[in-house]
Design an enzyme around this catalytic site. Structure first.
Site, short mmCIF file in Angstrom:
data_model
loop_
_atom_site.label_atom_id
_atom_site.label_comp_id
_atom_site.label_asym_id
_atom_site.label_seq_id
_atom_site.Cartn_x
_atom_site.Cartn_y
_atom_site.Cartn_z
N GLN A 125 0.88 -1.25 -0.27
CA GLN A 125 -0.01 -0.07 0.16
C GLN A 125 0.78 1.28 -0.01
O GLN A 125 1.66 1.57 0.90
CB GLN A 125 -1.03 0.01 1.24
N SER A 128 0.90 6.62 2.26
CA SER A 128 1.28 7.74 2.92
C SER A 128 2.64 8.44 2.14
O SER A 128 3.37 7.98 1.33
CB SER A 128 1.77 7.17 4.44
N SER A 160 4.25 -0.58 4.34
CA SER A 160 4.73 -2.08 4.77
C SER A 160 5.17 -3.08 3.78
O SER A 160 4.52 -3.38 2.96
CB SER A 160 3.51 -2.59 5.50
N GLU A 244 -10.16 -1.21 5.70
CA GLU A 244 -8.98 -1.51 6.56
C GLU A 244 -9.33 -1.23 8.07
O GLU A 244 -8.67 -1.93 9.01
CB GLU A 244 -8.10 -0.48 6.21
N ASN A 370 -5.66 6.69 15.87
CA ASN A 370 -7.00 6.48 16.73
C ASN A 370 -7.64 7.87 16.79
O ASN A 370 -8.72 8.10 17.27
CB ASN A 370 -6.64 5.70 17.95
N GLU A 371 -6.74 9.02 16.80
CA GLU A 371 -7.33 10.31 16.91
C GLU A 371 -8.31 10.83 15.78
O GLU A 371 -9.17 11.18 16.09
CB GLU A 371 -6.09 11.49 16.94
C1 LIG Z 1 3.18 -0.23 11.24
C2 LIG Z 1 2.83 0.53 10.27
C3 LIG Z 1 2.55 0.20 9.12
C4 LIG Z 1 2.08 1.03 8.07
N1 LIG Z 1 2.01 0.63 6.71
C5 LIG Z 1 1.65 1.51 5.90
C6 LIG Z 1 1.49 1.02 4.25
O1 LIG Z 1 1.66 -0.05 4.31
N2 LIG Z 1 1.19 2.01 3.66
C7 LIG Z 1 1.12 3.40 3.83
O2 LIG Z 1 0.74 3.99 3.15
N3 LIG Z 1 1.39 3.89 5.09
C8 LIG Z 1 1.59 2.90 6.16
N4 LIG Z 1 1.69 3.53 7.55
C9 LIG Z 1 1.68 4.93 7.62
C10 LIG Z 1 0.24 5.29 8.45
O3 LIG Z 1 -0.56 5.13 7.53
C11 LIG Z 1 0.44 6.44 8.96
O4 LIG Z 1 1.50 6.39 9.91
C12 LIG Z 1 -0.71 7.37 9.34
O5 LIG Z 1 -1.71 7.55 8.54
C13 LIG Z 1 -0.38 8.47 10.49
O6 LIG Z 1 0.57 9.35 9.68
P1 LIG Z 1 1.61 9.88 10.25
O7 LIG Z 1 2.57 8.82 10.68
O8 LIG Z 1 2.36 10.98 9.23
O9 LIG Z 1 1.44 10.91 11.50
P2 LIG Z 1 0.85 12.23 11.51
O10 LIG Z 1 -0.17 12.57 10.60
O11 LIG Z 1 2.28 13.31 11.32
O12 LIG Z 1 0.21 12.42 13.28
C14 LIG Z 1 1.18 12.32 14.10
C15 LIG Z 1 0.26 12.46 15.27
O13 LIG Z 1 -0.68 13.46 15.42
C16 LIG Z 1 -1.87 13.27 15.45
N5 LIG Z 1 -2.48 14.10 14.60
C17 LIG Z 1 -2.49 14.27 13.28
N6 LIG Z 1 -3.48 14.89 12.93
C18 LIG Z 1 -4.52 15.04 14.12
C19 LIG Z 1 -5.63 15.67 14.16
N7 LIG Z 1 -6.20 16.50 13.19
N8 LIG Z 1 -6.25 15.71 15.28
C20 LIG Z 1 -5.46 15.01 16.24
N9 LIG Z 1 -4.48 14.30 16.23
C21 LIG Z 1 -3.68 14.56 15.05
C22 LIG Z 1 -1.97 11.80 15.11
O14 LIG Z 1 -2.89 10.93 15.68
C23 LIG Z 1 -0.68 11.17 15.58
O15 LIG Z 1 -0.96 10.75 16.93
C24 LIG Z 1 2.08 2.48 8.38
C25 LIG Z 1 2.33 3.00 9.66
C26 LIG Z 1 2.94 2.05 10.62
C27 LIG Z 1 2.98 2.31 11.96
#
Ligand SMILES: Cc1cc2nc3c(=O)[nH]c(=O)nc-3n(C[C@H](O)[C@H](O)[C@H](O)COP(=O)(O)OP(=O)(O)OC[C@H]3O[C@@H](n4cnc5c(N)ncnc54)[C@H](O)[C@@H]3O)c2cc1C
Lengths: 389, 328
Positions: A125, A128, A160, A244, A370-371
């Site tokens: 996938q 991101s 992933s 998902e 979860n947020e």
């Molecule tokens: C084990 C694992 C596997 C993954 N696999 C894939 C994959 O296969 N393909 C893929 O595309 N992506 C993958 N991801 C990425 C995942 O989809 C993103 O990590 C996720 O969407 C969150 O984005 P971010 O990490 O950029 O966090 P951010 O968006 O930067 O967020 C950081 C923190 O801020 C909080 N936050 C952000 N915006 C808000 C808001 N509006 N209100 C409150 N809180 C907020 C978030 O909840 C989080 O706690 C994977 C992630 C992990 C950990």
């Protein structure tokens, strides 16, 4: 109201159990987040599919058994109870396939699904981007129109197992002038070994190398690999996201089996006077049971003509927190043995509790944090006003 | 497998809900707390007309039951409206008498089914030495060991944290029955009581959530509805999650009781602890998000808030329930 299975459903369960007993590897496969584990799990996908157990709910023409959602739940319960390996095809099966069933063409389904079912082609996938996680619609990678297809440019990340996978699916900005960020996006599939693709593995928190970032430099994708209409990618992707978060990514069988193992560990190791720990074991067991029953209610609702929409966000928050609770409780029962991970000789369950704990910690982050899920629940299920995001 | 309420059960819930809304239940609750049980007894008669008490009574004693699933449905609505009085105790007394199967059953069960008899039941073995509202009951049964007596007097009434609940240790009386059947019947009655209390908790929690959602949509601070603040939203989202996942446990426990399944005790305990904790958390959230106005007696919200903790601990504390979950 009843929780009774028909004789045919019981027979299906028995058939699945017998097959799993005969085929589940006796020693656990190496982690599917490593290169050798990935290969071993790909082989396991082939074993599953040879007897049509890899995608039981799909139509038979694509390698499935046309099983109802309920039978799928039953199969998953047996699968996890048998201690069968994790599914390396999960991104394809849980995310891409439902999208193709809903938005794909017959040609795409015929071309993509059978090799996905057999494990021959494993999908990653690619959603991101470095600057676009929770705010996925802010993504910047582009798809530029060219003769007979599109040229992809940009960067994807946290994908992933993309380090070992064959193909990927993701969203690209095809109309940079669209009025809103959610518009002008196109959903495409592309090979990870194509010209212009650079895959750079990124180590994960658990030391496994299977994350990757993808650099895309004028990667050609033919029109036949666009899913849905160009520019409609957001709508296509959101129907996938529901899958998902909802049932299919984390079926109850997984937690039911983990709760069983936790209860066993408690009976073997716990100090009976430690009621605080006993209460946490009980809570984890009760929650796993609640999740299972909630799934049965959901399946009943769908069978009665209903659908699961924003309710999938309830599931997402619940299973991810339950997963952490199960593993944290197990580690507390294990005490100092709890840190032995990944096949450690002295560790109960081959170190699976420690390994599973580290993985569980990612649950509240991936598949929509979860947020974000709580925002969806509050706005769509409780009707609260939209605030600033 | 169709793990869903059917149309008839849903319609039953809806009709109880609208009846209790129309009956101005909060006024009856306040009167009950002030010692005037007449409006509560009037409400009780209407519940009886709707068939609520007959659900616990078998057909041979003029009832409709026992129907645990329908009881769970009904008690969810009773909880939603914070109906006062020993409602749980009455249906579990019915379950107890039904298992005794003697003259006492024949004497009391038809009266319970018709709503004429309010019965309180005290089973110290199930956790509490107190009977609920014995002063307002027509009969009070007390089971000690394998002996059941019909208490003579309610005993001195003691206040509860919920003003609409009154507790007493019933005194004296005559022995109604004795023997192993009594203990077995009491154990069964305790399961029914725990199930009905879990259902009440679930309904109570849902009422608290509904009211709080309405409130945060209209209360403004800093120029916007407080419901647009994420800290507020997330707390309510968690409240909904906890209640949504308690519901299937409740229904499954009711089915297990209906079938007399071996695992019914663990099932009922799981439902009880989950619904009780969810409702208490809902009460905490409701109070917090209402702010100081939530801390006043004037607001009807207080009727629900103050019931949440006692219901969580009645007929099986969380610790007792958790132990039972793992006992099987
Ligand atoms: C084990 C694992 C596997 C993954 N696999 C894939 C994959 O296969 N393909 C893929 O595309 N992506 C993958 N991801 C990425 C995942 O989809 C993103 O990590 C996720 O969407 C969150 O984005 P971010 O990490 O950029 O966090 P951010 O968006 O930067 O967020 C950081 C923190 O801020 C909080 N936050 C952000 N915006 C808000 C808001 N509006 N209100 C409150 N809180 C907020 C978030 O909840 C989080 O706690 C994977 C992630 C992990 C950990």
């Amino acid at each position: 109201m009843d929780l009774d299975f028909t004789a045919a459903e019981d027979a299906f369960r028995a058939e699945a159990r017998a097959w799993l007993t005969a085929h589940v590897p006796h020693t656990p496969l190496p982690s599917l987040e490593t290169e050798e584990g990935f290969a071993a799990h790909r082989e396991w996908e082939g074993t599953l599919s040879a007897d049509r157990w890899s995608v039981v709910s799909w139509p038979e023409e694509y390698g499935g058994r046309g099983a109802s959602l309920l039978r799928w739940l039953i199969f998953e319960e047996e699968y996890f109870a048998a201690g069968a390996p994790g599914r390396v095809s999960q991104n394809g099966i849980n995310l891409l396939a439902p999208t193709l069933f809903e938005h794909g063409t017959d040609e795409q389904r015929a071309r993509v699904l059978p090799s996905m079912a057999s494990g021959e082609v494993i999908w990653a996938q690619a959603w991101s981007e470095p600057e676009s996680g929770s705010d996925l619609a802010s993504l910047r990678s582009t798809a530029v129109r060219t003769d007979g297809g599109w040229l992809l440019r940009g960067q994807k990340t946290w994908s992933s197992r993309a380090a070992f996978a064959d193909r990927a699916f993701g969203l690209f900005r095809s109309d940079p002038d669209a009025a809103k960020p959610h518009q002008g996006l196109t959903y495409l599939m592309f090979p990870l070994d194509a010209d212009g693709v650079t895959v750079r593995p990124i180590g994960r928190l658990d030391g496994k190398p299977a994350f990757a970032e993808l650099f895309l430099d004028d990667v050609f994708v033919p029109d036949e690999d666009v899913i849905g209409a160009p520019g409609q990618g957001w709508r296509v992707a959101m129907s996938t996201a529901g899958n998902e978060r909802g049932l299919t990514l984390r079926s109850p069988g997984r937690f039911t089996a983990a709760a069983e193992r936790l209860t066993g560990l408690w009976r073997e190791t716990a100090d009976p006077s430690d009621t605080a720990l006993r209460d946490r074991v009980a809570d984890a067991v009760v929650k796993a049971r609640a999740y299972r029953l909630f799934a049965y209610a959901g399946v009943s609702r769908i069978a009665a003509g209903g659908s699961i929409g924003a309710e999938s966000s309830l599931n997402k928050v619940f299973w991810s927190e339950l997963d952490i609770a199960l593993h944290e409780t197990a580690l507390d029962l294990l005490g100092p043995l709890g840190e032995l991970s990944d096949g450690a000789a002295d560790a109960p369950a081959h170190g699976g509790w420690a390994e599973g704990h580290t993985f569980s910690l990612a649950g509240p982050i991936y598949a929509g944090t979860n947020e974000i899920q709580r925002d969806i629940i509050a706005e769509r299920l409780l009707g609260l006003p939209k605030g600033r995001r | 497998m169709r793990f869903l309420l059917d149309d008839e059960q849903r319609e039953f819930a809806r009709s109880l809900d609208s009846m209790l809304t129309a009956a101005d239940t909060p006024t009856a609750v306040r009167a009950w707390a002030a010692g005037d049980t007449a409006p509560g007894r009037a409400l009780w008669s209407r519940l009886a007309e709707a068939g609520v008490f007959a659900l616990a009574v078998p057909e041979r004693h003029d009832g409709l039951g026992p129907l645990p699933v329908e009881l769970a449905v009904a008690f969810t609505e009773l909880g939603r409206h914070a109906v006062p009085g020993p409602v749980v105790e009455t249906v579990s007394a019915a379950a107890f008498l039904d298992r005794l199967d003697d003259a006492a059953a024949a004497a009391w069960l038809p009266q319970i089914a018709s709503g004429k008899a309010v019965v309180s039941l005290c089973l110290p073995a199930a956790g509490s030495p107190y009977a609920l509202d014995p002063d307002a009951a027509d009969a009070v049964l007390v089971v000690e060991g394998d002996t059941v007596r019909l208490a003579e007097t309610a005993g001195p009434v003691q206040p509860s944290a919920d003003p609409a609940r009154r507790l007493a240790r019933p005194l004296g009386g005559t022995v109604l029955a004795q023997g192993p059947a009594v203990a077995a019947a009491a154990a069964h009655a305790a399961e029914v009581a725990a199930l009905a209390t879990a259902a009440q908790s679930l309904g109570l929690g849902r009422a608290l959530l509904d009211r709080t959602v309405e409130y945060v949509k209209q209360r403004t601070q800093f120029g916007v509805a407080i419901g647009s603040f994420q800290a507020v939203k997330h707390r309510l989202a968690d409240t909904l999650i906890a209640l949504e996942f308690a519901q299937p446990l409740l229904h499954s426990a009711a089915l297990a009781l209906a079938e007399g399944a071996d695992h019914r005790s663990a099932e009922v305990a799981a439902a009880k602890v989950t619904a009780g904790e969810a409702a208490y958390a809902a009460a905490r959230t409701a109070l917090q998000l209402h702010g100081a106005v939530g801390y006043t007696e004037e607001l009807d919200l207080a009727l629900w808030i103050r019931k949440a903790r006692p219901l969580r601990d009645a007929w099986g504390t969380p610790a007792a329930c958790r132990a039972r979950v793992l006992a099987s």
